[in-house]
Scaffold this motif. Structure first.
Motif, PDB file in Angstrom:
ATOM      1  N   HIS A  44       0.852  -1.192   0.000  1.00  0.00           N
ATOM      2  CA  HIS A  44       0.000   0.000   0.000  1.00  0.00           C
ATOM      3  C   HIS A  44       0.887   1.242   0.000  1.00  0.00           C
ATOM      4  CE1 HIS A  44       0.693  -1.216   4.195  1.00  0.00           C
ATOM      5  NE2 HIS A  44       0.710   0.078   4.476  1.00  0.00           N
ATOM      6  N   ALA A  45       0.255   2.400  -0.173  1.00  0.00           N
ATOM      7  CA  ALA A  45       1.011   3.655  -0.228  1.00  0.00           C
ATOM      8  C   ALA A  45       1.631   3.958   1.138  1.00  0.00           C
ATOM      9  CB  ALA A  45       0.091   4.797  -0.634  1.00  0.00           C
ATOM     10  N   PRO A  46       2.930   4.260   1.168  1.00  0.00           N
ATOM     11  CA  PRO A  46       3.581   4.527   2.456  1.00  0.00           C
ATOM     12  C   PRO A  46       3.225   5.905   2.999  1.00  0.00           C
ATOM     13  CG  PRO A  46       5.154   4.753   0.673  1.00  0.00           C
ATOM     14  CD  PRO A  46       3.877   4.250   0.055  1.00  0.00           C
ATOM     15  N   VAL A  47       3.166   5.990   4.310  1.00  0.00           N
ATOM     16  CA  VAL A  47       2.955   7.269   4.992  1.00  0.00           C
ATOM     17  C   VAL A  47       4.311   7.918   5.273  1.00  0.00           C
ATOM     18  CG1 VAL A  47       1.997   8.358   7.058  1.00  0.00           C
ATOM     19  CG2 VAL A  47       0.804   6.447   5.993  1.00  0.00           C
ATOM     20  N   VAL A  48       5.300   7.100   5.646  1.00  0.00           N
ATOM     21  CA  VAL A  48       6.669   7.578   5.875  1.00  0.00           C
ATOM     22  C   VAL A  48       7.622   6.726   5.053  1.00  0.00           C
ATOM     23  CG1 VAL A  48       6.222   8.433   8.199  1.00  0.00           C
ATOM     24  CG2 VAL A  48       7.000   6.116   7.896  1.00  0.00           C
ATOM     25  N   SER A  49       8.784   7.271   4.743  1.00  0.00           N
ATOM     26  CA  SER A  49       9.776   6.515   3.974  1.00  0.00           C
ATOM     27  C   SER A  49      10.487   5.518   4.892  1.00  0.00           C
ATOM     28  CB  SER A  49      10.793   7.470   3.357  1.00  0.00           C
ATOM     29  OG  SER A  49      11.558   8.079   4.370  1.00  0.00           O
ATOM     30  N   HIS A  50      11.119   4.528   4.272  1.00  0.00           N
ATOM     31  CA  HIS A  50      11.866   3.531   5.039  1.00  0.00           C
ATOM     32  C   HIS A  50      13.041   4.189   5.773  1.00  0.00           C
ATOM     33  CE1 HIS A  50       9.939  -0.243   3.888  1.00  0.00           C
ATOM     34  NE2 HIS A  50       9.759   0.296   2.685  1.00  0.00           N
ATOM     35  N   GLU A  51      13.663   5.174   5.143  1.00  0.00           N
ATOM     36  CA  GLU A  51      14.808   5.843   5.768  1.00  0.00           C
ATOM     37  C   GLU A  51      14.374   6.580   7.039  1.00  0.00           C
ATOM     38  OE1 GLU A  51      13.979   6.436   2.465  1.00  0.00           O
ATOM     39  OE2 GLU A  51      15.374   4.938   1.701  1.00  0.00           O
ATOM     40  N   ASP A  52      13.239   7.296   6.967  1.00  0.00           N
ATOM     41  CA  ASP A  52      12.748   8.008   8.148  1.00  0.00           C
ATOM     42  C   ASP A  52      12.357   7.035   9.248  1.00  0.00           C
ATOM     43  OD1 ASP A  52      13.114  10.406   6.868  1.00  0.00           O
ATOM     44  OD2 ASP A  52      11.007  10.619   6.277  1.00  0.00           O
ATOM     45  N   PHE A  53      11.716   5.928   8.874  1.00  0.00           N
ATOM     46  CA  PHE A  53      11.309   4.927   9.852  1.00  0.00           C
ATOM     47  C   PHE A  53      12.522   4.334  10.559  1.00  0.00           C
ATOM     48  CE2 PHE A  53      10.124   0.567  11.052  1.00  0.00           C
ATOM     49  CZ  PHE A  53       9.038   0.832  11.856  1.00  0.00           C
ATOM     50  N   GLU A  54      13.555   3.987   9.791  1.00  0.00           N
ATOM     51  CA  GLU A  54      14.770   3.416  10.385  1.00  0.00           C
ATOM     52  C   GLU A  54      15.490   4.433  11.258  1.00  0.00           C
ATOM     53  OE1 GLU A  54      15.670   0.292  10.483  1.00  0.00           O
ATOM     54  OE2 GLU A  54      13.887  -0.193   9.313  1.00  0.00           O
ATOM     55  N   ALA A  55      15.462   5.723  10.862  1.00  0.00           N
ATOM     56  CA  ALA A  55      16.094   6.765  11.681  1.00  0.00           C
ATOM     57  C   ALA A  55      15.385   6.887  13.023  1.00  0.00           C
ATOM     58  CB  ALA A  55      16.066   8.101  10.939  1.00  0.00           C
ATOM     59  N   VAL A  56      14.064   6.809  13.029  1.00  0.00           N
ATOM     60  CA  VAL A  56      13.297   6.868  14.280  1.00  0.00           C
ATOM     61  C   VAL A  56      13.604   5.654  15.144  1.00  0.00           C
ATOM     62  CG1 VAL A  56      10.967   6.768  15.251  1.00  0.00           C
ATOM     63  CG2 VAL A  56      11.450   8.309  13.364  1.00  0.00           C
ATOM     64  N   GLN A  57      13.718   4.467  14.535  1.00  0.00           N
ATOM     65  CA  GLN A  57      14.026   3.256  15.300  1.00  0.00           C
ATOM     66  C   GLN A  57      15.400   3.357  15.950  1.00  0.00           C
ATOM     67  OE1 GLN A  57      11.406   1.190  15.708  1.00  0.00           O
ATOM     68  NE2 GLN A  57      10.513   2.762  14.407  1.00  0.00           N
ATOM     69  N   ARG A  58      16.392   3.873  15.210  1.00  0.00           N
ATOM     70  CA  ARG A  58      17.738   4.040  15.776  1.00  0.00           C
ATOM     71  C   ARG A  58      17.718   5.052  16.916  1.00  0.00           C
ATOM     72  NH1 ARG A  58      19.101   3.901  10.329  1.00  0.00           N
ATOM     73  NH2 ARG A  58      19.232   6.168  10.275  1.00  0.00           N
ATOM     74  N   HIS A  59      16.981   6.142  16.746  1.00  0.00           N
ATOM     75  CA  HIS A  59      16.898   7.164  17.794  1.00  0.00           C
ATOM     76  C   HIS A  59      16.234   6.600  19.054  1.00  0.00           C
ATOM     77  CE1 HIS A  59      16.700  11.112  19.571  1.00  0.00           C
ATOM     78  NE2 HIS A  59      15.399  10.967  19.770  1.00  0.00           N
ATOM     79  N   MET A  60      15.152   5.838  18.883  1.00  0.00           N
ATOM     80  CA  MET A  60      14.470   5.250  20.039  1.00  0.00           C
ATOM     81  C   MET A  60      15.367   4.236  20.738  1.00  0.00           C
ATOM     82  SD  MET A  60      10.589   4.894  18.609  1.00  0.00           S
ATOM     83  CE  MET A  60      10.056   3.898  19.964  1.00  0.00           C
ATOM     84  N   GLU A  61      16.133   3.479  19.965  1.00  0.00           N
ATOM     85  CA  GLU A  61      17.037   2.486  20.554  1.00  0.00           C
ATOM     86  C   GLU A  61      18.155   3.169  21.347  1.00  0.00           C
ATOM     87  OE1 GLU A  61      18.139  -1.251  21.572  1.00  0.00           O
ATOM     88  OE2 GLU A  61      16.395  -0.777  20.354  1.00  0.00           O
ATOM     89  N   SER A  62      18.628   4.308  20.860  1.00  0.00           N
ATOM     90  CA  SER A  62      19.708   5.005  21.563  1.00  0.00           C
ATOM     91  C   SER A  62      19.222   5.646  22.859  1.00  0.00           C
ATOM     92  CB  SER A  62      20.324   6.073  20.668  1.00  0.00           C
ATOM     93  OG  SER A  62      19.406   7.137  20.460  1.00  0.00           O
ATOM     94  N   ARG A  63      17.936   5.912  22.981  1.00  0.00           N
ATOM     95  CA  ARG A  63      17.393   6.549  24.176  1.00  0.00           C
ATOM     96  C   ARG A  63      16.962   5.552  25.247  1.00  0.00           C
ATOM     97  NH1 ARG A  63      15.381  11.791  24.218  1.00  0.00           N
ATOM     98  NH2 ARG A  63      13.701  11.016  25.513  1.00  0.00           N
TER      99      ARG A  63
END
Length: 88
Positions: A44-63
């Protein structure tokens, strides 16, 4: 909010088998490892890009904060109230 930020469906992929139950009678769910999940890309049509999603996951993991494991107190279930019988 955390559930939304960690949901990979917003990237346009369909992710199946993310959780499983231990038995039919038990409703407790456990998370399945990433390599065992079924991922169907571009469903289906994405709401966010894969790059943005992965950046958020890395940020959450670092916190994430590492908390010490809960230790059972020395006198747990050893001392009881003489009046009501509850453990102290």
């Amino acid at each position: 909010m955390k559930k939304i930020l960690t949901n990979p469906h917003y990237t346009g992929d369909l992710v199946l088998c993310r959780e499983t139950t231990l038995s039919v009678t038990n409703k407790v769910r456990t998370e399945v490892a990433k390599d065992a999940q079924v991922i169907i890309p571009n469903t289906h049509a994405p709401v966010v890009s894969h790059e943005d999603f992965e950046a958020v996951q890395r940020h959450m993991e670092s916190r994430k904060k590492k908390r010490p494991k809960y230790k059972k107190h020395l006198f747990t279930n050893v001392a009881y109230c003489a009046d009501c019988g509850q453990s102290l």
